[in-house]
Motif scaffolding. Structure first.
Motif, mmCIF file in Angstrom:
data_model
loop_
_atom_site.group_PDB
_atom_site.id
_atom_site.type_symbol
_atom_site.label_atom_id
_atom_site.label_comp_id
_atom_site.label_asym_id
_atom_site.label_seq_id
_atom_site.Cartn_x
_atom_site.Cartn_y
_atom_site.Cartn_z
ATOM 1 N N TYR A 28 0.836 -1.203 0.000
ATOM 2 C CA TYR A 28 0.000 0.000 0.000
ATOM 3 C C TYR A 28 0.874 1.258 0.000
ATOM 4 C CZ TYR A 28 -3.838 3.165 1.038
ATOM 5 O OH TYR A 28 -4.766 4.188 0.963
ATOM 6 N N GLN A 29 1.873 1.272 0.849
ATOM 7 C CA GLN A 29 2.780 2.419 0.900
ATOM 8 C C GLN A 29 3.474 2.608 -0.444
ATOM 9 O OE1 GLN A 29 3.500 4.857 2.870
ATOM 10 N NE2 GLN A 29 5.385 5.582 1.880
ATOM 11 N N HIS A 30 3.885 1.510 -1.063
ATOM 12 C CA HIS A 30 4.564 1.562 -2.355
ATOM 13 C C HIS A 30 3.637 2.179 -3.412
ATOM 14 C CE1 HIS A 30 7.994 0.098 -4.764
ATOM 15 N NE2 HIS A 30 7.105 -0.010 -5.740
ATOM 16 N N GLY A 31 2.391 1.707 -3.436
ATOM 17 C CA GLY A 31 1.428 2.245 -4.385
ATOM 18 C C GLY A 31 1.106 3.705 -4.132
ATOM 19 N N LYS A 32 1.117 4.105 -2.871
ATOM 20 C CA LYS A 32 0.826 5.491 -2.512
ATOM 21 C C LYS A 32 1.881 6.439 -3.078
ATOM 22 C CE LYS A 32 -1.935 8.102 0.130
ATOM 23 N NZ LYS A 32 -3.411 8.080 0.024
ATOM 24 N N ILE A 33 3.137 6.020 -3.009
ATOM 25 C CA ILE A 33 4.215 6.858 -3.558
ATOM 26 C C ILE A 33 4.014 7.050 -5.055
ATOM 27 C CG2 ILE A 33 6.707 7.041 -3.924
ATOM 28 C CD1 ILE A 33 7.062 5.261 -1.415
ATOM 29 N N ALA A 34 3.726 5.959 -5.760
ATOM 30 C CA ALA A 34 3.523 6.038 -7.207
ATOM 31 C C ALA A 34 2.291 6.867 -7.550
ATOM 32 C CB ALA A 34 3.392 4.632 -7.784
ATOM 33 N N ALA A 35 1.218 6.693 -6.796
ATOM 34 C CA ALA A 35 -0.019 7.417 -7.070
ATOM 35 C C ALA A 35 0.148 8.917 -6.874
ATOM 36 C CB ALA A 35 -1.138 6.885 -6.182
ATOM 37 N N LYS A 36 0.928 9.316 -5.884
ATOM 38 C CA LYS A 36 1.176 10.746 -5.666
ATOM 39 C C LYS A 36 1.973 11.339 -6.830
ATOM 40 C CE LYS A 36 0.879 10.885 -0.619
ATOM 41 N NZ LYS A 36 1.611 11.112 0.661
ATOM 42 N N MET A 37 2.904 10.550 -7.384
ATOM 43 C CA MET A 37 3.613 10.992 -8.585
ATOM 44 C C MET A 37 2.632 11.183 -9.742
ATOM 45 S SD MET A 37 7.039 8.627 -8.651
ATOM 46 C CE MET A 37 8.520 9.088 -7.740
ATOM 47 N N ALA A 38 1.722 10.228 -9.893
ATOM 48 C CA ALA A 38 0.718 10.324 -10.955
ATOM 49 C C ALA A 38 -0.144 11.572 -10.780
ATOM 50 C CB ALA A 38 -0.150 9.069 -10.958
ATOM 51 N N SER A 39 -0.515 11.873 -9.552
ATOM 52 C CA SER A 39 -1.327 13.062 -9.274
ATOM 53 C C SER A 39 -0.609 14.332 -9.704
ATOM 54 C CB SER A 39 -1.662 13.141 -7.786
ATOM 55 O OG SER A 39 -2.523 12.101 -7.395
ATOM 56 N N ARG A 40 0.665 14.400 -9.435
ATOM 57 C CA ARG A 40 1.445 15.579 -9.812
ATOM 58 C C ARG A 40 1.487 15.749 -11.330
ATOM 59 N NH1 ARG A 40 6.972 14.753 -6.583
ATOM 60 N NH2 ARG A 40 7.546 16.623 -7.783
ATOM 61 N N ILE A 41 1.634 14.626 -12.032
ATOM 62 C CA ILE A 41 1.680 14.687 -13.495
ATOM 63 C C ILE A 41 0.321 15.100 -14.052
ATOM 64 C CG2 ILE A 41 1.985 13.312 -15.591
ATOM 65 C CD1 ILE A 41 4.004 11.613 -13.946
ATOM 66 N N LEU A 42 -0.755 14.535 -13.521
ATOM 67 C CA LEU A 42 -2.101 14.885 -13.982
ATOM 68 C C LEU A 42 -2.432 16.343 -13.684
ATOM 69 C CD1 LEU A 42 -4.006 11.654 -12.890
ATOM 70 C CD2 LEU A 42 -3.360 12.305 -15.218
ATOM 71 N N ALA A 43 -1.771 16.907 -12.675
ATOM 72 C CA ALA A 43 -1.984 18.315 -12.328
ATOM 73 C C ALA A 43 -1.143 19.248 -13.204
ATOM 74 C CB ALA A 43 -1.661 18.546 -10.858
ATOM 75 N N GLY A 44 -0.317 18.680 -14.087
ATOM 76 C CA GLY A 44 0.432 19.515 -15.016
ATOM 77 C C GLY A 44 1.940 19.473 -14.885
ATOM 78 N N GLU A 45 2.451 18.793 -13.851
ATOM 79 C CA GLU A 45 3.900 18.720 -13.676
ATOM 80 C C GLU A 45 4.499 17.730 -14.682
ATOM 81 O OE1 GLU A 45 7.048 18.334 -9.926
ATOM 82 O OE2 GLU A 45 4.869 18.409 -9.589
ATOM 83 N N LYS A 46 5.670 18.044 -15.208
ATOM 84 C CA LYS A 46 6.308 17.171 -16.183
ATOM 85 C C LYS A 46 6.981 15.984 -15.488
ATOM 86 C CE LYS A 46 7.251 20.756 -19.613
ATOM 87 N NZ LYS A 46 8.296 21.453 -20.411
ATOM 88 N N PRO A 47 6.799 14.761 -16.023
ATOM 89 C CA PRO A 47 7.445 13.587 -15.410
ATOM 90 C C PRO A 47 8.954 13.732 -15.301
ATOM 91 C CG PRO A 47 5.831 12.904 -17.053
ATOM 92 C CD PRO A 47 5.951 14.398 -17.170
ATOM 93 N N GLU A 48 9.578 14.386 -16.271
ATOM 94 C CA GLU A 48 11.034 14.537 -16.256
ATOM 95 C C GLU A 48 11.513 15.369 -15.068
ATOM 96 O OE1 GLU A 48 12.282 17.615 -19.466
ATOM 97 O OE2 GLU A 48 10.310 16.838 -20.051
ATOM 98 N N ASN A 49 10.604 16.131 -14.448
ATOM 99 C CA ASN A 49 10.956 16.939 -13.283
ATOM 100 C C ASN A 49 10.658 16.228 -11.964
ATOM 101 O OD1 ASN A 49 11.795 19.051 -14.941
ATOM 102 N ND2 ASN A 49 9.758 19.986 -14.980
ATOM 103 N N ILE A 50 10.157 14.986 -12.048
ATOM 104 C CA ILE A 50 9.873 14.184 -10.854
ATOM 105 C C ILE A 50 10.879 13.044 -10.826
ATOM 106 C CG2 ILE A 50 8.159 12.816 -9.613
ATOM 107 C CD1 ILE A 50 5.986 14.321 -11.156
ATOM 108 N N PHE A 51 11.839 13.123 -9.935
ATOM 109 C CA PHE A 51 12.937 12.157 -9.943
ATOM 110 C C PHE A 51 12.466 10.808 -9.401
ATOM 111 C CE2 PHE A 51 17.141 10.430 -8.901
ATOM 112 C CZ PHE A 51 17.825 10.800 -10.059
ATOM 113 N N PRO A 52 12.849 9.689 -10.038
ATOM 114 C CA PRO A 52 12.495 8.364 -9.510
ATOM 115 C C PRO A 52 13.028 8.173 -8.099
ATOM 116 C CG PRO A 52 13.371 8.185 -11.747
ATOM 117 C CD PRO A 52 13.606 9.602 -11.303
ATOM 118 N N VAL A 53 12.322 7.390 -7.299
ATOM 119 C CA VAL A 53 12.722 7.161 -5.910
ATOM 120 C C VAL A 53 12.775 5.666 -5.624
ATOM 121 C CG1 VAL A 53 11.749 9.354 -5.121
ATOM 122 C CG2 VAL A 53 10.345 7.282 -5.053
#
Length: 334
Positions: free
Chosen positions: A276-301
């Motif tokens: 669940y925690q693992h999925g939460k991290i990924a989902a928050k990244m997805a939320s940022r992208i859907l809100a307009g942030e570029k994936p290239e500006n979100i560093f993998p963790v």
């Protein structure tokens, strides 16, 4: 004049609210989750629930199961093709690729498609998939918490001059990558703990190694991944039945690396990764992208935030006691 402006502002607010009520999903993004495995696999259930909790109801989330834990390897490419057809039919604004098989089979086509991608559960080095070269890709890496797990076992197993731990994996691609990662780790600080890693494909091999563990000098077993084991007819073995069999027949305590394996009739506990925690991290990244942030500006963790998880019944069975500071941090399961 001020009163008129105020009334206009209020009417605009009411009109916007009315629009939201009548067409609540009109501007919702569509997200597709491609699972390497299947919904019956607890890891999938956990991360997918985190995705739903984070992204819905503001977004529409659909999923496709590649089912590569249970299906033989010669069918994986066919399932990947069906997954790609599903993506094309859904026309999502974002795709989440869950675990290595989904990434391995689909990353090139998705990169060409221009669809943003968040991955999770990746055991392979992302460079092996060339993900570091893809601007629209980011995500979460998964790494077994071996060092912390062994430090924990040092503290709770009976005192001995030398402890020997058997780590069991199936022969899935994920297991191969996880086992390679563990093998490459430097364990010099754990010089009194010897780790032997076995990747076993057949049920008979698992049963043989478990029953002989104590005679072979092992102090404990870590049952890591066990969902791709096959019987003598090459049929997929029910993973939960296998783990229950290990728990009932092992002559030494059995621990785990993943939270889904810890329960009264499964592994007795460990310092584990939580789906669940693992999925939460990924989902928050997805939320940022859907809100307009570029994936290239979100560093993998890398998800290295484990937790202590134990079964009281399991600890009692082996007469093991947790140190007080660990007991206070432990999540107890049945």
């Amino acid at each position: 004049m001020n009163l008129i402006k105020l009334l206009i502002k209020r009417w605009r607010q009411i009109f916007t609210l009315m629009l939201a009520c009548f067409i609540p999903m009109a501007y919702a993004a569509k997200v597709v989750v491609i699972e390497s495995y299947h919904q019956g696999y607890t890891w999938d259930k956990q991360y997918y629930q985190a995705i739903l909790d984070t992204l819905t109801p503001l977004n529409e989330v659909n999923h496709f199961e590649m089912d590569t834990k249970r299906l033989p390897k010669n069918l994986h490419a066919k399932r990947a093709e069906l997954a790609w057809q599903f993506i094309q039919q859904q026309k999502p604004q974002l795709v989440i690729l869950a675990d290595d098989n989904a990434v391995n089979y689909l990353h090139q086509r998705l990169n060409s498609s221009q669809i943003p991608v968040v991955y999770l559960g990746i055991n392979m080095n992302p460079r092996e998939y060339h993900l570091n070269e893809y601007k629209r890709f980011t995500g979460v890496l998964e790494r077994p918490l071996l060092r912390r797990s062994l430090l924990l076992l040092q503290r709770i197993l009976p005192i001995s001059k030398h402890r020997k731990i058997l780590v069991l994996f199936d022969q899935s691609d994920t297991s191969r990558l996880a086992a390679e990662y563990i093998s490459k780790q430097q364990l010099s600080m754990l010089s009194d703990v010897e780790v032997e890693i076995l990747q076993l494909n057949k049920l008979g091999e698992w049963q043989e190694q478990v029953i002989a563990a104590k005679d072979n000098g092992f102090s404990a077993i870590v049952v890591a991944l066990y969902h791709a084991v096959r019987d003598d007819k090459d049929q997929s073995v029910d993973a939960e039945e296998l783990l229950r069999w290990v728990s009932a027949n092992t002559p030494v305590p059995n621990f785990g690396f993943w939270g889904f394996s810890v329960y009264n009739n499964g592994n007795i506990g460990g310092y584990v990764l939580d789906g669940y925690q693992h999925g939460k991290i990924a989902a928050k990244m997805a939320s940022r992208i859907l809100a307009g942030e570029k994936p290239e500006n979100i560093f993998p963790v890398t998800d290295d935030l484990g937790q202590f998880m134990f079964s009281r019944k399991g600890l009692s069975k082996w007469h093991l006691t947790l140190p007080k500071e660990i007991e206070k941090q432990t999540t107890w399961v049945e």
